[in-house]
Design a protein around this motif. Structure first.
Motif, PDB file in Angstrom:
ATOM      1  N   ARG A   1      37.926  12.428  20.034  1.00 53.88           N
ATOM      2  CA  ARG A   1      36.464  12.333  20.068  1.00 53.88           C
ATOM      3  C   ARG A   1      36.004  11.519  21.267  1.00 53.88           C
ATOM      4  NH1 ARG A   1      33.635  10.341  14.676  1.00 53.88           N
ATOM      5  NH2 ARG A   1      34.643  12.286  14.008  1.00 53.88           N
ATOM      6  N   SER A   2      36.728  10.455  21.623  1.00 54.68           N
ATOM      7  CA  SER A   2      36.374   9.646  22.786  1.00 54.68           C
ATOM      8  C   SER A   2      36.471  10.450  24.072  1.00 54.68           C
ATOM      9  CB  SER A   2      37.285   8.419  22.867  1.00 54.68           C
ATOM     10  OG  SER A   2      36.990   7.652  24.005  1.00 54.68           O
ATOM     11  N   ALA A   3      37.536  11.286  24.187  1.00 54.76           N
ATOM     12  CA  ALA A   3      37.699  12.107  25.391  1.00 54.76           C
ATOM     13  C   ALA A   3      36.585  13.137  25.488  1.00 54.76           C
ATOM     14  CB  ALA A   3      39.063  12.791  25.367  1.00 54.76           C
ATOM     15  N   VAL A   4      36.237  13.756  24.368  1.00 49.46           N
ATOM     16  CA  VAL A   4      35.160  14.742  24.375  1.00 49.46           C
ATOM     17  C   VAL A   4      33.835  14.090  24.736  1.00 49.46           C
ATOM     18  CG1 VAL A   4      33.816  16.296  22.922  1.00 49.46           C
ATOM     19  CG2 VAL A   4      36.312  16.279  22.747  1.00 49.46           C
ATOM     20  N   SER A   5      33.592  12.900  24.201  1.00 53.91           N
ATOM     21  CA  SER A   5      32.354  12.191  24.505  1.00 53.91           C
ATOM     22  C   SER A   5      32.271  11.854  25.990  1.00 53.91           C
ATOM     23  CB  SER A   5      32.270  10.917  23.663  1.00 53.91           C
ATOM     24  OG  SER A   5      31.106  10.202  23.972  1.00 53.91           O
ATOM     25  N   PHE A   6      33.399  11.438  26.581  1.00 59.01           N
ATOM     26  CA  PHE A   6      33.408  11.120  28.018  1.00 59.01           C
ATOM     27  C   PHE A   6      33.132  12.369  28.844  1.00 59.01           C
ATOM     28  CE2 PHE A   6      35.815  10.993  31.997  1.00 59.01           C
ATOM     29  CZ  PHE A   6      35.172   9.930  32.631  1.00 59.01           C
ATOM     30  N   LYS A   7      33.757  13.484  28.473  1.00 58.15           N
ATOM     31  CA  LYS A   7      33.537  14.730  29.204  1.00 58.15           C
ATOM     32  C   LYS A   7      32.090  15.189  29.078  1.00 58.15           C
ATOM     33  CE  LYS A   7      38.298  16.443  28.815  1.00 58.15           C
ATOM     34  NZ  LYS A   7      39.172  17.510  28.247  1.00 58.15           N
ATOM     35  N   THR A   8      31.514  14.994  27.907  1.00 54.53           N
ATOM     36  CA  THR A   8      30.122  15.384  27.711  1.00 54.53           C
ATOM     37  C   THR A   8      29.196  14.551  28.586  1.00 54.53           C
ATOM     38  OG1 THR A   8      30.603  16.030  25.433  1.00 54.53           O
ATOM     39  CG2 THR A   8      28.282  15.662  26.018  1.00 54.53           C
ATOM     40  N   ARG A   9      29.438  13.219  28.594  1.00 57.30           N
ATOM     41  CA  ARG A   9      28.607  12.358  29.438  1.00 57.30           C
ATOM     42  C   ARG A   9      28.776  12.698  30.913  1.00 57.30           C
ATOM     43  NH1 ARG A   9      30.431   8.246  25.847  1.00 57.30           N
ATOM     44  NH2 ARG A   9      31.939   7.561  27.423  1.00 57.30           N
ATOM     45  N   LEU A  10      30.020  12.999  31.322  1.00 52.65           N
ATOM     46  CA  LEU A  10      30.265  13.357  32.721  1.00 52.65           C
ATOM     47  C   LEU A  10      29.559  14.665  33.073  1.00 52.65           C
ATOM     48  CD1 LEU A  10      31.742  12.740  35.362  1.00 52.65           C
ATOM     49  CD2 LEU A  10      33.703  14.029  34.487  1.00 52.65           C
ATOM     50  N   ALA A  11      29.606  15.640  32.147  1.00 49.70           N
ATOM     51  CA  ALA A  11      28.933  16.922  32.390  1.00 49.70           C
ATOM     52  C   ALA A  11      27.423  16.748  32.486  1.00 49.70           C
ATOM     53  CB  ALA A  11      29.276  17.909  31.290  1.00 49.70           C
ATOM     54  N   ASN A  12      26.870  15.806  31.720  1.00 49.39           N
ATOM     55  CA  ASN A  12      25.432  15.569  31.766  1.00 49.39           C
ATOM     56  C   ASN A  12      25.005  14.847  33.032  1.00 49.39           C
ATOM     57  OD1 ASN A  12      25.019  16.816  29.285  1.00 49.39           O
ATOM     58  ND2 ASN A  12      25.259  14.915  28.125  1.00 49.39           N
ATOM     59  N   TRP A  13      25.855  13.934  33.508  1.00 51.11           N
ATOM     60  CA  TRP A  13      25.479  13.116  34.658  1.00 51.11           C
ATOM     61  C   TRP A  13      25.895  13.713  35.992  1.00 51.11           C
ATOM     62  CZ3 TRP A  13      22.249   9.187  35.224  1.00 51.11           C
ATOM     63  CH2 TRP A  13      21.840   8.508  34.079  1.00 51.11           C
ATOM     64  N   LEU A  14      26.876  14.624  35.986  1.00 49.03           N
ATOM     65  CA  LEU A  14      27.374  15.160  37.250  1.00 49.03           C
ATOM     66  C   LEU A  14      26.284  15.880  38.057  1.00 49.03           C
ATOM     67  CD1 LEU A  14      29.837  15.451  39.046  1.00 49.03           C
ATOM     68  CD2 LEU A  14      30.410  17.579  37.839  1.00 49.03           C
ATOM     69  N   PRO A  15      25.471  16.744  37.446  1.00 43.51           N
ATOM     70  CA  PRO A  15      24.391  17.372  38.240  1.00 43.51           C
ATOM     71  C   PRO A  15      23.428  16.348  38.825  1.00 43.51           C
ATOM     72  CG  PRO A  15      24.710  18.537  36.167  1.00 43.51           C
ATOM     73  CD  PRO A  15      25.508  17.284  36.069  1.00 43.51           C
ATOM     74  N   ARG A  16      23.153  15.291  38.066  1.00 46.34           N
ATOM     75  CA  ARG A  16      22.245  14.266  38.577  1.00 46.34           C
ATOM     76  C   ARG A  16      22.860  13.525  39.757  1.00 46.34           C
ATOM     77  NH1 ARG A  16      20.495  11.685  32.675  1.00 46.34           N
ATOM     78  NH2 ARG A  16      19.962  13.700  31.689  1.00 46.34           N
ATOM     79  N   LEU A  17      24.154  13.246  39.667  1.00 45.30           N
ATOM     80  CA  LEU A  17      24.821  12.559  40.776  1.00 45.30           C
ATOM     81  C   LEU A  17      24.870  13.443  42.020  1.00 45.30           C
ATOM     82  CD1 LEU A  17      27.815  10.911  38.847  1.00 45.30           C
ATOM     83  CD2 LEU A  17      25.758   9.778  39.725  1.00 45.30           C
ATOM     84  N   VAL A  18      25.071  14.735  41.824  1.00 48.10           N
ATOM     85  CA  VAL A  18      25.129  15.655  42.969  1.00 48.10           C
ATOM     86  C   VAL A  18      23.751  15.778  43.630  1.00 48.10           C
ATOM     87  CG1 VAL A  18      25.506  18.053  43.628  1.00 48.10           C
ATOM     88  CG2 VAL A  18      27.091  16.938  42.061  1.00 48.10           C
TER      89      VAL A  18
END
Length: 312
Positions: free
Chosen positions: A16-33
């Motif tokens: 669950r921790s890994a999935v949560s990290f991937k979800t947060r990364l997927a949400n923030w990656l477009p913003r960072l780009v």
């Protein structure tokens, strides 16, 4: 104690921790780009717009000053006869440019929509001028319209010695030369938008109207053209924007001549800011151009947003 037991005892689920990290990364990656581009636009556009607005209310001349003198620069601007010429030319140029370009673009799109042969080649030929910069277009048409080199010289060499086409040298006709060059470059662009709109209309509408006995011109005028409203809005907004920023075309074709008769707001702003060292007046003219663009864009955006809201 095994690692899994310690993790379970601590209440942490590694999956669950890994999935949560991937979800947060997927949400923030477009913003960072998008962050660098957003920052560049924020600074390069909106910060400088705010700076220009402040300069227009200051006593800036050759160098910027950060005092406040109210609307004095706008009063000076509207008391300048050259600015009146620029505004009149802008409205005349925009009206003729829009009317002729839209009419020719729509006509060309309708003709191409009849499944003519070599449509791809014709479409490429019509669109080619849009690939050129306004500097190239202005320079080319300066040669074509030059009485000693272009159309007038060629026609006279064919035997019509009394033929005259010297508009580019006449203050009362020079602005129409700018219209000719702009229409030549932008008609293919309008045609492409109208053609895309025509291809999006269901053919069954045309067939049903033909069954009812309507002629093809009547079908286009009464049914097809009204359905092209979104295409018309897009063309009007984009061509209006092109007309307002027609600095490079005017500079290459007439250099605001003869006698300043083809002055437009963009060339006025450049001349007063960088040549006449009247930065405050130049900034005021830039803000007037910005307000003109806003007067075009805001109703268009309002119409589009209202349609989206009604559609949902």
């Amino acid at each position: 104690m095994p690692q899994t037991s310690r993790t379970a005892a601590s209440g942490i689920d590694p999956d669950r921790s890994a999935v949560s990290f991937k979800t947060r990364l997927a949400n923030w990656l477009p913003r960072l780009v998008l962050a660098p581009s957003f920052l560049a636009i924020l600074i390069g556009v909106y910060v400088f717009i705010a700076w220009t607005i402040w300069i227009s209310f200051s006593s800036s001349s050759m160098l910027p000053r950060y005092d406040f003198i109210g609307l004095d620069q706008y009063v000076r601007l509207w008391n300048t006869p050259r600015w009146h010429t620029a505004v009149i030319n802008l409205f005349l140029f925009t009206f003729l440019f829009l009317a002729i370009t839209i009419a020719l673009g729509l006509l060309m799109a309708i003709l191409l929509d009849q499944n003519v042969r070599a449509e791809g080649a014709l479409r490429t030929i019509y669109l080619y001028p849009m690939a050129l910069s306004f500097i190239v277009t202005g320079t080319a048409w300066k040669w074509v319209l030059n009485p000693d080199l272009g159309i007038e010289k060629v026609v006279q060499s064919w035997g019509w010695e009394n033929f005259a086409f010297d508009w580019i040298t006449r203050p009362d006709f020079a602005i129409y030369c700018v219209v000719i060059a702009a229409v030549w470059q932008s008609t293919g662009f309008a045609m492409a938008i109208f053609l895309a709109g025509l291809r999006g209309i269901d053919n069954s509408i045309i067939k049903a109207a033909q069954i009812e006995g309507a002629s093809l011109p009547r079908i286009y005028m009464s049914i097809i053209v009204p359905l092209l409203r979104p295409a018309f809005l897009s063309v009007i907004v984009l061509l209006s924007y092109i007309s307002i920023k027609s600095f490079d075309l005017v500079l290459a074709l007439t250099n605001t001549g003869p006698g300043g008769s083809t002055e437009v707001p963009s060339t006025f702003m450049f001349a007063y800011t960088f040549q006449r060292n009247q930065m405050g007046v130049g900034a005021a003219s830039a803000i007037m151009m910005l307000m003109t663009v806003a007067a075009i864009i805001i109703p268009y955006l309002y119409s589009e947003l209202r349609e989206d809201a009604n559609g949902h």
